[in-house]
Every structure is written in structure tokens, then in C-alpha cells.
Design a protein around this motif. Structure first.
Motif, PDB file in Angstrom:
ATOM      1  N   LEU A   1    -104.339  35.056 -58.049  1.00 52.54           N
ATOM      2  CA  LEU A   1    -104.825  36.420 -57.423  1.00 52.54           C
ATOM      3  C   LEU A   1    -104.973  37.714 -58.716  1.00 52.54           C
ATOM      4  O   LEU A   1    -105.663  38.335 -58.562  1.00 52.54           O
ATOM      5  CB  LEU A   1    -103.759  36.830 -57.200  1.00 52.54           C
ATOM      6  CG  LEU A   1    -103.396  36.904 -55.117  1.00 52.54           C
ATOM      7  CD1 LEU A   1    -101.861  37.020 -55.027  1.00 52.54           C
ATOM      8  CD2 LEU A   1    -105.267  37.232 -54.594  1.00 52.54           C
ATOM      9  N   LYS A   2    -104.340  37.065 -59.501  1.00 50.69           N
ATOM     10  CA  LYS A   2    -104.299  38.199 -60.827  1.00 50.69           C
ATOM     11  C   LYS A   2    -105.643  38.085 -61.881  1.00 50.69           C
ATOM     12  O   LYS A   2    -106.444  39.052 -62.016  1.00 50.69           O
ATOM     13  CB  LYS A   2    -103.597  37.463 -62.388  1.00 50.69           C
ATOM     14  CG  LYS A   2    -101.829  38.026 -61.937  1.00 50.69           C
ATOM     15  CD  LYS A   2    -101.512  37.116 -62.385  1.00 50.69           C
ATOM     16  CE  LYS A   2    -100.047  38.010 -62.882  1.00 50.69           C
ATOM     17  NZ  LYS A   2     -98.553  38.053 -64.026  1.00 50.69           N
ATOM     18  N   THR A   3    -106.692  37.449 -61.461  1.00 48.77           N
ATOM     19  CA  THR A   3    -108.005  37.222 -61.601  1.00 48.77           C
ATOM     20  C   THR A   3    -109.210  37.440 -60.915  1.00 48.77           C
ATOM     21  O   THR A   3    -109.945  36.889 -61.151  1.00 48.77           O
ATOM     22  CB  THR A   3    -108.380  35.507 -62.942  1.00 48.77           C
ATOM     23  OG1 THR A   3    -108.152  34.863 -62.009  1.00 48.77           O
ATOM     24  CG2 THR A   3    -107.468  35.374 -63.886  1.00 48.77           C
TER      25      THR A   3
ATOM     26  N   LYS B   1     -99.502  46.945 -60.010  1.00 52.60           N
ATOM     27  CA  LYS B   1     -98.201  46.250 -60.720  1.00 52.60           C
ATOM     28  C   LYS B   1     -98.055  44.478 -60.379  1.00 52.60           C
ATOM     29  O   LYS B   1     -97.499  43.735 -61.485  1.00 52.60           O
ATOM     30  CB  LYS B   1     -97.170  46.629 -59.223  1.00 52.60           C
ATOM     31  CG  LYS B   1     -95.537  45.987 -59.789  1.00 52.60           C
ATOM     32  CD  LYS B   1     -95.026  46.391 -58.248  1.00 52.60           C
ATOM     33  CE  LYS B   1     -93.763  45.167 -57.790  1.00 52.60           C
ATOM     34  NZ  LYS B   1     -92.873  45.657 -56.992  1.00 52.60           N
ATOM     35  N   LEU B   2     -98.782  43.996 -59.764  1.00 54.02           N
ATOM     36  CA  LEU B   2     -99.013  42.873 -60.182  1.00 54.02           C
ATOM     37  C   LEU B   2     -99.975  42.215 -60.946  1.00 54.02           C
ATOM     38  O   LEU B   2    -100.369  41.073 -61.313  1.00 54.02           O
ATOM     39  CB  LEU B   2     -99.398  42.328 -58.673  1.00 54.02           C
ATOM     40  CG  LEU B   2     -98.849  42.133 -57.685  1.00 54.02           C
ATOM     41  CD1 LEU B   2     -98.847  41.611 -56.369  1.00 54.02           C
ATOM     42  CD2 LEU B   2     -97.450  40.905 -57.625  1.00 54.02           C
ATOM     43  N   GLY B   3    -100.731  43.057 -61.681  1.00 51.91           N
ATOM     44  CA  GLY B   3    -101.523  42.700 -62.654  1.00 51.91           C
ATOM     45  C   GLY B   3    -103.029  42.267 -62.149  1.00 51.91           C
ATOM     46  O   GLY B   3    -103.182  41.109 -62.649  1.00 51.91           O
ATOM     47  N   ILE B   4    -103.346  42.552 -60.679  1.00 49.93           N
ATOM     48  CA  ILE B   4    -104.508  42.255 -60.344  1.00 49.93           C
ATOM     49  C   ILE B   4    -105.835  42.899 -61.075  1.00 49.93           C
ATOM     50  O   ILE B   4    -106.006  43.752 -61.654  1.00 49.93           O
ATOM     51  CB  ILE B   4    -104.962  42.383 -58.476  1.00 49.93           C
ATOM     52  CG1 ILE B   4    -103.686  41.109 -58.254  1.00 49.93           C
ATOM     53  CG2 ILE B   4    -105.868  42.277 -58.611  1.00 49.93           C
ATOM     54  CD1 ILE B   4    -103.251  41.838 -56.630  1.00 49.93           C
TER      55      ILE B   4
ATOM     56  N   ALA C   1    -116.009  38.590 -53.717  1.00 55.01           N
ATOM     57  CA  ALA C   1    -114.662  38.941 -53.450  1.00 55.01           C
ATOM     58  C   ALA C   1    -114.211  37.552 -52.533  1.00 55.01           C
ATOM     59  O   ALA C   1    -114.432  36.855 -51.810  1.00 55.01           O
ATOM     60  CB  ALA C   1    -114.672  39.184 -51.563  1.00 55.01           C
ATOM     61  N   GLN C   2    -112.886  36.683 -52.933  1.00 56.24           N
ATOM     62  CA  GLN C   2    -111.539  35.451 -52.562  1.00 56.24           C
ATOM     63  C   GLN C   2    -111.285  36.246 -51.641  1.00 56.24           C
ATOM     64  O   GLN C   2    -110.660  35.120 -50.785  1.00 56.24           O
ATOM     65  CB  GLN C   2    -112.336  35.322 -53.829  1.00 56.24           C
ATOM     66  CG  GLN C   2    -112.092  34.502 -55.385  1.00 56.24           C
ATOM     67  CD  GLN C   2    -112.214  34.453 -56.210  1.00 56.24           C
ATOM     68  OE1 GLN C   2    -112.140  35.512 -56.949  1.00 56.24           O
ATOM     69  NE2 GLN C   2    -111.685  33.061 -56.609  1.00 56.24           N
ATOM     70  N   LEU C   3    -110.435  37.295 -51.497  1.00 51.94           N
ATOM     71  CA  LEU C   3    -109.779  37.956 -50.738  1.00 51.94           C
ATOM     72  C   LEU C   3    -110.230  39.306 -50.205  1.00 51.94           C
ATOM     73  O   LEU C   3    -110.286  39.830 -51.213  1.00 51.94           O
ATOM     74  CB  LEU C   3    -108.531  37.704 -51.141  1.00 51.94           C
ATOM     75  CG  LEU C   3    -107.013  38.685 -50.583  1.00 51.94           C
ATOM     76  CD1 LEU C   3    -107.264  37.687 -49.256  1.00 51.94           C
ATOM     77  CD2 LEU C   3    -105.555  39.047 -51.112  1.00 51.94           C
TER      78      LEU C   3
ATOM     79  N   ALA D   1     -99.057  43.021 -48.327  1.00 53.79           N
ATOM     80  CA  ALA D   1    -100.579  42.304 -47.771  1.00 53.79           C
ATOM     81  C   ALA D   1    -100.725  41.552 -49.105  1.00 53.79           C
ATOM     82  O   ALA D   1    -101.178  40.909 -49.096  1.00 53.79           O
ATOM     83  CB  ALA D   1    -101.189  43.169 -48.587  1.00 53.79           C
ATOM     84  N   PHE D   2    -100.008  41.941 -50.260  1.00 60.46           N
ATOM     85  CA  PHE D   2    -100.401  40.858 -51.014  1.00 60.46           C
ATOM     86  C   PHE D   2     -99.333  40.363 -51.214  1.00 60.46           C
ATOM     87  O   PHE D   2     -98.972  38.716 -51.572  1.00 60.46           O
ATOM     88  CB  PHE D   2    -100.403  41.522 -52.579  1.00 60.46           C
ATOM     89  CG  PHE D   2    -101.593  42.495 -52.945  1.00 60.46           C
ATOM     90  CD1 PHE D   2    -102.674  41.671 -52.972  1.00 60.46           C
ATOM     91  CD2 PHE D   2    -101.298  43.801 -53.169  1.00 60.46           C
ATOM     92  CE1 PHE D   2    -103.876  42.851 -52.823  1.00 60.46           C
ATOM     93  CE2 PHE D   2    -102.701  44.578 -53.025  1.00 60.46           C
ATOM     94  CZ  PHE D   2    -103.946  43.644 -53.122  1.00 60.46           C
ATOM     95  N   GLU D   3     -97.830  40.305 -50.755  1.00 54.33           N
ATOM     96  CA  GLU D   3     -97.205  38.607 -50.574  1.00 54.33           C
ATOM     97  C   GLU D   3     -97.369  37.791 -49.650  1.00 54.33           C
ATOM     98  O   GLU D   3     -97.036  36.783 -49.869  1.00 54.33           O
ATOM     99  CB  GLU D   3     -95.314  39.742 -50.528  1.00 54.33           C
ATOM    100  CG  GLU D   3     -94.843  40.380 -51.061  1.00 54.33           C
ATOM    101  CD  GLU D   3     -93.911  39.291 -52.652  1.00 54.33           C
ATOM    102  OE1 GLU D   3     -94.210  38.250 -52.444  1.00 54.33           O
ATOM    103  OE2 GLU D   3     -92.966  39.845 -53.342  1.00 54.33           O
ATOM    104  N   THR D   4     -97.641  38.521 -48.438  1.00 57.39           N
ATOM    105  CA  THR D   4     -98.366  36.955 -46.998  1.00 57.39           C
ATOM    106  C   THR D   4     -99.681  36.335 -48.210  1.00 57.39           C
ATOM    107  O   THR D   4     -99.794  35.039 -48.367  1.00 57.39           O
ATOM    108  CB  THR D   4     -98.820  38.208 -46.070  1.00 57.39           C
ATOM    109  OG1 THR D   4     -97.728  38.691 -46.398  1.00 57.39           O
ATOM    110  CG2 THR D   4     -99.440  37.366 -45.433  1.00 57.39           C
ATOM    111  N   ALA D   5    -100.326  37.125 -48.924  1.00 58.69           N
ATOM    112  CA  ALA D   5    -101.364  36.206 -49.770  1.00 58.69           C
ATOM    113  C   ALA D   5    -101.169  35.408 -50.490  1.00 58.69           C
ATOM    114  O   ALA D   5    -101.227  34.375 -50.683  1.00 58.69           O
ATOM    115  CB  ALA D   5    -102.528  37.859 -50.162  1.00 58.69           C
TER     116      ALA D   5
END
Length: 353
Positions: free
Chosen positions: A63-65, A94-97, A124-126, A316-320
């Protein structure tokens, strides 16, 4: 407890529930901490499916990259949309995306379709999408499915198949919001009177479910409340004002107004002031939880506000991430919404968005 810990603990419970075939469903939140997202706990059996990365057919990525696209539907003049977009941006930071790309359709559905297609073309990957409408997503879904791009929809559903056309929906229980609004209206009117409904925009599940929940609860309770007027205010303040001005002329004996979002409710307040009405003379119940609406309770113009939580970023990002880790994802994840009335509006004003 810090938000990250709260979310992680909740999601672990939800994962266990999924394994048993349970759905993450809403329960009214007793309280909320400013800026936090209140996540519901599993409360019942689910008839819906779950989805894993293997079932979906995609490949794991970091997810970060990754290129992550967020498609906002409406102009960010509405506090709900402002808070929603900011929540996505804040959590990504916060997550460094590194590659979050945000678009805004400016309340034009054709533009939203083009926006998302461009995000797909940009790699886009997500995709996280706040849909303007529930129908008409076939071109996007086909392109995303061809590239196995998971789609998470937030705040509104799309009429498609989870785990194939899209991954999951994250949002409120809109039907329950309507029920809770009805309970407040019944209380405000003592169980009898004439009520008008300022309907949300047509063509999406939010309007349909908030309307049905309200009407069904009024009927279920067997009250003396009559719904004597319904007209769309399109979720807009100016339109809510215009419709209420018409309402006052055509139904001068109206006792209550159910506005399916706060912006329409605030437009109604402007109309009532213009007509020389006094605060509380016509009881107003609305849905959203914006700071201006909660202030309206303090000032006596609104009776109650049912929150619709816009802070989808963390979940959303926790679910992903759970999905990318191979964990099962329910077809819908429902978050809890709090409630404001005269007992807590003043003390809770800072918690509204």
C-alpha cells in the motif's frame, strides 16, 4: 485508547465474526472522541458473502508504494464531504502512502466516471470511491475487473456484485438512521402531527433507505403522525430552503420536518426564519452531524441530529490491508453513528464535524 489500537482490536473481532459468517453491523454509539471513527461491533448473522484476495483474483501489493485513487463525488462545500476527503488524506499520510491521487466530480456523475477511468489509466492499484449515484458504474467496473483492481465504496453503495465487481462497501446503516430520526420525531411531536420530508438526491441508496427507515418506523409505532409532504431537496442547503418556502405556503399547519441531511435542514431553518417562525415552533430532525446543525440544536432551531460518520480513512485502509494480507472481508462494513439532542448538543459541539 489510541485510534490505531481501537481499530485494530475491532477489526480482529470483525475478522473472527466473518469466519463465523457474521456481518459487521451498526449499533448506536453512546459517545465519540473528537476526530475518531467509531466502528461497530458484530451483532448478528450475515447473509452476505465474504471475500479474500484469492477469491478476488488479484495480486498482493504494498500500500505504501501503490498508486491509490480516491474519487470524491460532490463539491466540498458540504461539511460531510470536507471531513470525508480529509480523513482519507490524513490516514494515507499517517500510513506513509506515497501515491494517493484524489479527484472530485463536482456533483457531476459523468465526470466521476471519467475521473475513475483516468485513475485506472494512471495505474491505480486500489480505488476508494464515494459514489454520486448507485447505478451506472458498469464502464468503470468492467475496466477495474479486467485489471483486478479492488474497489472499496464509502458512504453510498453501488448496485453491483461484491467480490467480483467491487470488494466491499463501508458506511452507515442508512435505514437505521431513518428509524432513529423517526423515533426522535415521534418524541418531539408527542406521537401526533403533520410531518414533511425533505428527500435527498434521487438515484442513490442513501435517500431510499433513510426514507424507508423513517416511514416504516412511523407506521410500526402506530402513531398519529401523518407524512403530508415529500419533495427532494437534493441534499443541498439552497434547495432545502426553496422547498421549505414552498412547504410553508402549501402546508401552513406542518408540525415537523425530517431533513435527510443537515444541509437541507439548515436551509429549512433559513426559510422558517424568513417566514417569521420561532425556534422550535416546527420540529426539525436531520441526519449528518455537522457542527452547524448541532449548533442549531443549541440555538433551538433543530430538535435532533442523527450522525452519519464521514471519517472513513482509517477503516478504508485497514480493510484494504486486511484484504492484501489474505483475510476475509465482509461484503459490507457498517460503522456506528452517534446522536445529538438537547441533552448533549452543547457539550458535544466540538466533536461534530
Amino acid at each position: 485508547m489510541k485510534l490505531k489500537v481501537v481499530l485494530l482490536a475491532t477489526l480482529l473481532v470483525a475478522a473472527a465474526g466473518c469466519a463465523r459468517g457474521e456481518e459487521t453491523t451498526a449499533a448506536p454509539a453512546a459517545s465519540s472522541t473528537q476526530g475518531q471513527q467509531v466502528v461497530a461491533t458484530p451483532t448478528g448473522a450475515s447473509t452476505g458473502p465474504t471475500c479474500t484476495l484469492e477469491q478476488f483474483g488479484g495480486t498482493k501489493f504494498d500500500l505504501k508504494t501503490a498508486v491509490v485513487g480516491f474519487s470524491q463525488s460532490e463539491k466540498e462545500a458540504n461539511p460531510f464531504r470536507i471531513a470525508e476527503t480529509q480523513s482519507i488524506k490524513d490516514e494515507a499520510a499517517k500510513l506513509g502512502i506515497e501515491n494517493l491521487r484524489v479527484t472530485n466530480a463536482q456533483s457531476q456523475f459523468s465526470k466521476q466516471i471519467t475521473d475513475v477511468q483516468q485513475l485506472i489509466a494512471q495505474g491505480a492499484q486500489l480505488l476508494v470511491i464515494a459514489p454520486l449515484n448507485s447505478d451506472g458504474w458498469e464502464p468503470v467496473l468492467q475496466q477495474a475487473a479486467a485489471k483486478k483492481i479492488p474497489i472499496i465504496t464509502v458512504d453510498r453503495k453501488i448496485n453491483a456484485k461484491p467480490c467480483s465487481d467491487y470488494l466491499t462497501f463501508i458506511g452507515s446503516d442508512f435505514y437505521q438512521q431513518g428509524q432513529r430520526a423517526a423515533d426522535q420525531m415521534i418524541k418531539a411531536l408527542g406521537g401526533k402531527g403533520k410531518v414533511a420530508i425533505l428527500l435527498g438526491a434521487p438515484g442513490n441508496n442513501v435517500t431510499t433507505e433513510r426514507t424507508n427507515g423513517f416511514k416504516d418506523r412511523i407506521k410500526e409505532k402506530g402513531t398519529g403522525i401523518e407524512i403530508s409532504f415529500e419533495q427532494t431537496g437534493e441534499f443541498a442547503r439552497e434547495k432545502g430552503q426553496q422547498v421549505t418556502e414552498q412547504l410553508i405556503q402549501s402546508n401552513p399547519d406542518i408540525n415537523g420536518i425530517y431533513a435527510e441531511n443537515d444541509e437541507m435542514a439548515l436551509g429549512a431553518v433559513t426559510a422558517l426564519k424568513g417566514a417569521g417562525k420561532e425556534p422550535g415552533e416546527i420540529k426539525i430532525v436531520s441526519v449528518d452531524g455537522t457542527k452547524s446543525a448541532v449548533q442549531g440544536i443549541v440555538d433551538g432551531w433543530l430538535y435532533s441530529v442523527i450522525e452519519s460518520n464521514p471519517r472513513f480513512g482509517p477503516l478504508a485502509f485497514e480493510t484494504a490491508q486486511k484484504f492484501l494480507n489474505g483475510e476475509p472481508i465482509p461484503d459490507k462494513v457498517i460503522i456506528s453513528d452517534r446522536e445529538y439532542d438537547t441533552t448533549n448538543a452543547a457539550s458535544s459541539l466540538s466533536e461534530a464535524y
